[in-house]
Scaffold this motif. Structure first.
Motif, PDB file in Angstrom:
ATOM      1  N   THR A 131      -7.893  -8.625   5.080  1.00  0.00           N
ATOM      2  CA  THR A 131      -8.433  -8.804   6.421  1.00  0.00           C
ATOM      3  C   THR A 131      -7.481  -8.192   7.432  1.00  0.00           C
ATOM      4  OG1 THR A 131      -7.409 -10.978   6.638  1.00  0.00           O
ATOM      5  CG2 THR A 131      -9.697 -10.923   5.897  1.00  0.00           C
ATOM      6  N   LEU A 132      -8.061  -7.747   8.514  1.00  0.00           N
ATOM      7  CA  LEU A 132      -7.329  -7.163   9.616  1.00  0.00           C
ATOM      8  C   LEU A 132      -7.550  -8.069  10.811  1.00  0.00           C
ATOM      9  CD1 LEU A 132      -5.730  -4.667  10.619  1.00  0.00           C
ATOM     10  CD2 LEU A 132      -7.925  -3.620  11.154  1.00  0.00           C
ATOM     11  N   THR A 133      -6.459  -8.569  11.402  1.00  0.00           N
ATOM     12  CA  THR A 133      -6.558  -9.451  12.559  1.00  0.00           C
ATOM     13  C   THR A 133      -5.914  -8.761  13.745  1.00  0.00           C
ATOM     14  OG1 THR A 133      -6.369 -11.371  11.099  1.00  0.00           O
ATOM     15  CG2 THR A 133      -6.022 -11.754  13.450  1.00  0.00           C
ATOM     16  N   ILE A 134      -6.651  -8.712  14.855  1.00  0.00           N
ATOM     17  CA  ILE A 134      -6.147  -8.115  16.085  1.00  0.00           C
ATOM     18  C   ILE A 134      -5.958  -9.243  17.089  1.00  0.00           C
ATOM     19  CG2 ILE A 134      -6.584  -6.469  17.931  1.00  0.00           C
ATOM     20  CD1 ILE A 134      -8.529  -5.070  15.905  1.00  0.00           C
ATOM     21  N   GLY A 135      -4.721  -9.398  17.561  1.00  0.00           N
ATOM     22  CA  GLY A 135      -4.440 -10.511  18.467  1.00  0.00           C
ATOM     23  C   GLY A 135      -4.686 -11.818  17.757  1.00  0.00           C
ATOM     24  N   ASP A 136      -5.294 -12.774  18.470  1.00  0.00           N
ATOM     25  CA  ASP A 136      -5.571 -14.080  17.891  1.00  0.00           C
ATOM     26  C   ASP A 136      -7.031 -14.266  17.514  1.00  0.00           C
ATOM     27  OD1 ASP A 136      -2.926 -14.897  18.253  1.00  0.00           O
ATOM     28  OD2 ASP A 136      -3.329 -15.559  20.306  1.00  0.00           O
ATOM     29  N   ASP A 137      -7.901 -13.389  18.002  1.00  0.00           N
ATOM     30  CA  ASP A 137      -9.330 -13.679  17.919  1.00  0.00           C
ATOM     31  C   ASP A 137     -10.164 -12.750  17.045  1.00  0.00           C
ATOM     32  OD1 ASP A 137      -8.932 -15.738  19.800  1.00  0.00           O
ATOM     33  OD2 ASP A 137      -9.106 -14.302  21.438  1.00  0.00           O
ATOM     34  N   ILE A 138      -9.759 -11.516  16.863  1.00  0.00           N
ATOM     35  CA  ILE A 138     -10.608 -10.545  16.188  1.00  0.00           C
ATOM     36  C   ILE A 138     -10.181 -10.437  14.732  1.00  0.00           C
ATOM     37  CG2 ILE A 138     -11.409  -8.161  16.165  1.00  0.00           C
ATOM     38  CD1 ILE A 138     -10.560  -8.061  19.168  1.00  0.00           C
ATOM     39  N   VAL A 139     -11.091 -10.784  13.820  1.00  0.00           N
ATOM     40  CA  VAL A 139     -10.812 -10.719  12.388  1.00  0.00           C
ATOM     41  C   VAL A 139     -11.840  -9.796  11.749  1.00  0.00           C
ATOM     42  CG1 VAL A 139     -10.636 -12.006  10.231  1.00  0.00           C
ATOM     43  CG2 VAL A 139      -9.855 -13.043  12.377  1.00  0.00           C
ATOM     44  N   ILE A 140     -11.360  -8.814  11.019  1.00  0.00           N
ATOM     45  CA  ILE A 140     -12.234  -7.845  10.370  1.00  0.00           C
ATOM     46  C   ILE A 140     -11.957  -7.896   8.874  1.00  0.00           C
ATOM     47  CG2 ILE A 140     -12.838  -5.399  10.180  1.00  0.00           C
ATOM     48  CD1 ILE A 140     -11.536  -5.088  13.019  1.00  0.00           C
ATOM     49  N   ASP A 141     -12.998  -8.189   8.090  1.00  0.00           N
ATOM     50  CA  ASP A 141     -12.856  -8.127   6.635  1.00  0.00           C
ATOM     51  C   ASP A 141     -12.979  -6.672   6.215  1.00  0.00           C
ATOM     52  OD1 ASP A 141     -12.519 -10.833   6.087  1.00  0.00           O
ATOM     53  OD2 ASP A 141     -14.676 -11.195   6.157  1.00  0.00           O
ATOM     54  N   LEU A 142     -11.978  -6.183   5.525  1.00  0.00           N
ATOM     55  CA  LEU A 142     -12.018  -4.812   5.033  1.00  0.00           C
ATOM     56  C   LEU A 142     -12.803  -4.772   3.728  1.00  0.00           C
ATOM     57  CD1 LEU A 142      -8.333  -3.705   5.703  1.00  0.00           C
ATOM     58  CD2 LEU A 142     -10.342  -3.408   7.154  1.00  0.00           C
ATOM     59  N   PRO A 143     -13.456  -3.645   3.447  1.00  0.00           N
ATOM     60  CA  PRO A 143     -14.284  -3.565   2.236  1.00  0.00           C
ATOM     61  C   PRO A 143     -13.460  -3.326   0.973  1.00  0.00           C
ATOM     62  CG  PRO A 143     -14.349  -1.489   3.405  1.00  0.00           C
ATOM     63  CD  PRO A 143     -13.518  -2.432   4.244  1.00  0.00           C
ATOM     64  N   VAL A 144     -12.372  -4.092   0.831  1.00  0.00           N
ATOM     65  CA  VAL A 144     -11.483  -3.936  -0.321  1.00  0.00           C
ATOM     66  C   VAL A 144     -11.095  -5.332  -0.808  1.00  0.00           C
ATOM     67  CG1 VAL A 144      -9.284  -3.017  -1.139  1.00  0.00           C
ATOM     68  CG2 VAL A 144     -10.548  -1.795   0.647  1.00  0.00           C
ATOM     69  N   ARG A 145     -11.401  -5.638  -2.058  1.00  0.00           N
ATOM     70  CA  ARG A 145     -11.013  -6.924  -2.630  1.00  0.00           C
ATOM     71  C   ARG A 145      -9.528  -6.893  -2.983  1.00  0.00           C
ATOM     72  NH1 ARG A 145     -14.219 -10.685  -4.123  1.00  0.00           N
ATOM     73  NH2 ARG A 145     -16.439 -10.481  -4.359  1.00  0.00           N
ATOM     74  N   VAL A 146      -8.902  -8.038  -2.953  1.00  0.00           N
ATOM     75  CA  VAL A 146      -7.491  -8.143  -3.262  1.00  0.00           C
ATOM     76  C   VAL A 146      -7.201  -7.692  -4.685  1.00  0.00           C
ATOM     77  CG1 VAL A 146      -5.597  -9.785  -3.574  1.00  0.00           C
ATOM     78  CG2 VAL A 146      -7.042  -9.921  -1.559  1.00  0.00           C
ATOM     79  N   ASN A 147      -8.112  -7.997  -5.608  1.00  0.00           N
ATOM     80  CA  ASN A 147      -7.849  -7.654  -7.008  1.00  0.00           C
ATOM     81  C   ASN A 147      -8.115  -6.177  -7.322  1.00  0.00           C
ATOM     82  OD1 ASN A 147     -10.613  -7.678  -6.898  1.00  0.00           O
ATOM     83  ND2 ASN A 147     -10.906  -9.158  -8.560  1.00  0.00           N
ATOM     84  N   GLU A 148      -8.566  -5.384  -6.340  1.00  0.00           N
ATOM     85  CA  GLU A 148      -8.737  -3.952  -6.553  1.00  0.00           C
ATOM     86  C   GLU A 148      -7.380  -3.265  -6.420  1.00  0.00           C
ATOM     87  OE1 GLU A 148     -12.041  -1.897  -4.568  1.00  0.00           O
ATOM     88  OE2 GLU A 148     -12.677  -3.869  -3.904  1.00  0.00           O
ATOM     89  N   VAL A 149      -7.106  -2.344  -7.328  1.00  0.00           N
ATOM     90  CA  VAL A 149      -5.864  -1.577  -7.248  1.00  0.00           C
ATOM     91  C   VAL A 149      -6.118  -0.426  -6.279  1.00  0.00           C
ATOM     92  CG1 VAL A 149      -4.195  -0.207  -8.518  1.00  0.00           C
ATOM     93  CG2 VAL A 149      -5.235  -2.226  -9.583  1.00  0.00           C
ATOM     94  N   ILE A 150      -5.378  -0.438  -5.183  1.00  0.00           N
ATOM     95  CA  ILE A 150      -5.556   0.595  -4.165  1.00  0.00           C
ATOM     96  C   ILE A 150      -4.187   0.948  -3.614  1.00  0.00           C
ATOM     97  CG2 ILE A 150      -6.046  -1.134  -2.381  1.00  0.00           C
ATOM     98  CD1 ILE A 150      -7.924   0.910  -1.098  1.00  0.00           C
ATOM     99  N   PRO A 151      -3.867   2.203  -3.501  1.00  0.00           N
ATOM    100  CA  PRO A 151      -2.555   2.586  -2.961  1.00  0.00           C
ATOM    101  C   PRO A 151      -2.389   2.071  -1.526  1.00  0.00           C
ATOM    102  CG  PRO A 151      -3.676   4.482  -3.934  1.00  0.00           C
ATOM    103  CD  PRO A 151      -4.663   3.359  -3.897  1.00  0.00           C
ATOM    104  N   ALA A 152      -1.178   1.695  -1.196  1.00  0.00           N
ATOM    105  CA  ALA A 152      -0.897   1.159   0.137  1.00  0.00           C
ATOM    106  C   ALA A 152      -1.288   2.143   1.232  1.00  0.00           C
ATOM    107  CB  ALA A 152       0.571   0.786   0.264  1.00  0.00           C
TER     108      ALA A 152
END
Length: 189
Positions: A131-152
């Motif tokens: 998830t991407l959080t901007i400030g205190d209020d905006i939360v964006i779920d990214l289309p990537v599961r934690v268990n997916e192997v993805i380069p940083a």
């Protein structure tokens, strides 16, 4: 060449309690703290709010109709009116008031709010989704599961795209990964 005429003033269509667009925006934000209002004026945010409001109004008006200063202008002859009749009021005149009412002044003010323009973004590497959080209020779920192997680097690129889609841009580098990455961001205007 199309002959134009005045369709009325801001006071006729936009805000019957204020004579100018600037006065309407000033009245709208007048409930802010004196410190905030001072920053809004001194840092140019007020002018940006007014300009964005004017731009939104002109974009919402049909072709050939404009807000110029505090006066609305449009085609004089009915045969030059290129808009659908559903935009007319009960008298058959363009309902400029109804068009203006569709514009969200609150969203425009928020987009130029000095307290909301510069924030910190956090890319959370935990839970089930990143998830991407901007400030205190905006939360964006990214289309990537934690268990997916993805380069940083790719994850940061996805986060950058999500920031842009949400109307923000990164103004500094992503921090060193641990449980989360941090970066300063600014709102796109």
């Amino acid at each position: 060449m199309t002959t134009t005429t005045s369709f009325g003033t801001w006071n006729n269509h936009g805000d019957r309690t204020q004579l100018t667009v600037e006065a309407t925006v000033a009245a709208y934000i007048s409930g802010g703290s004196s410190e905030w209002l001072e920053r809004v004026n001194e840092e140019g945010h007020f002018n940006a709010m007014v300009d964005a409001y004017r731009d939104a109004i002109n974009a919402a008006l049909p072709d050939g109709v404009t807000l110029n200063g505090n006066e609305f202008y449009g085609p004089y002859y009915a045969e030059n009116h290129g808009w659908d009749e559903d935009l007319n009021d009960e008298l058959g005149q363009l309902n400029i008031t109804a068009i203006i009412e569709t514009i969200d002044l609150a969203a425009i003010v928020e987009r130029h709010d000095p307290d909301l323009i510069n924030q910190d973004a956090t890319l959370d590497l935990g839970a089930q989704w990143h998830t991407l959080t901007i400030g205190d209020d905006i939360v964006i779920d990214l289309p990537v599961r934690v268990n997916e192997v993805i380069p940083a680097a790719l994850l940061r690129e996805i986060a950058d795209l999500a920031l842009t889609d949400a109307g923000w841009e990164r103004t500094g580098p992503w921090g060193t990964p641990a449980v989360a990455l941090h970066t300063p961001v600014t709102r796109l205007t």
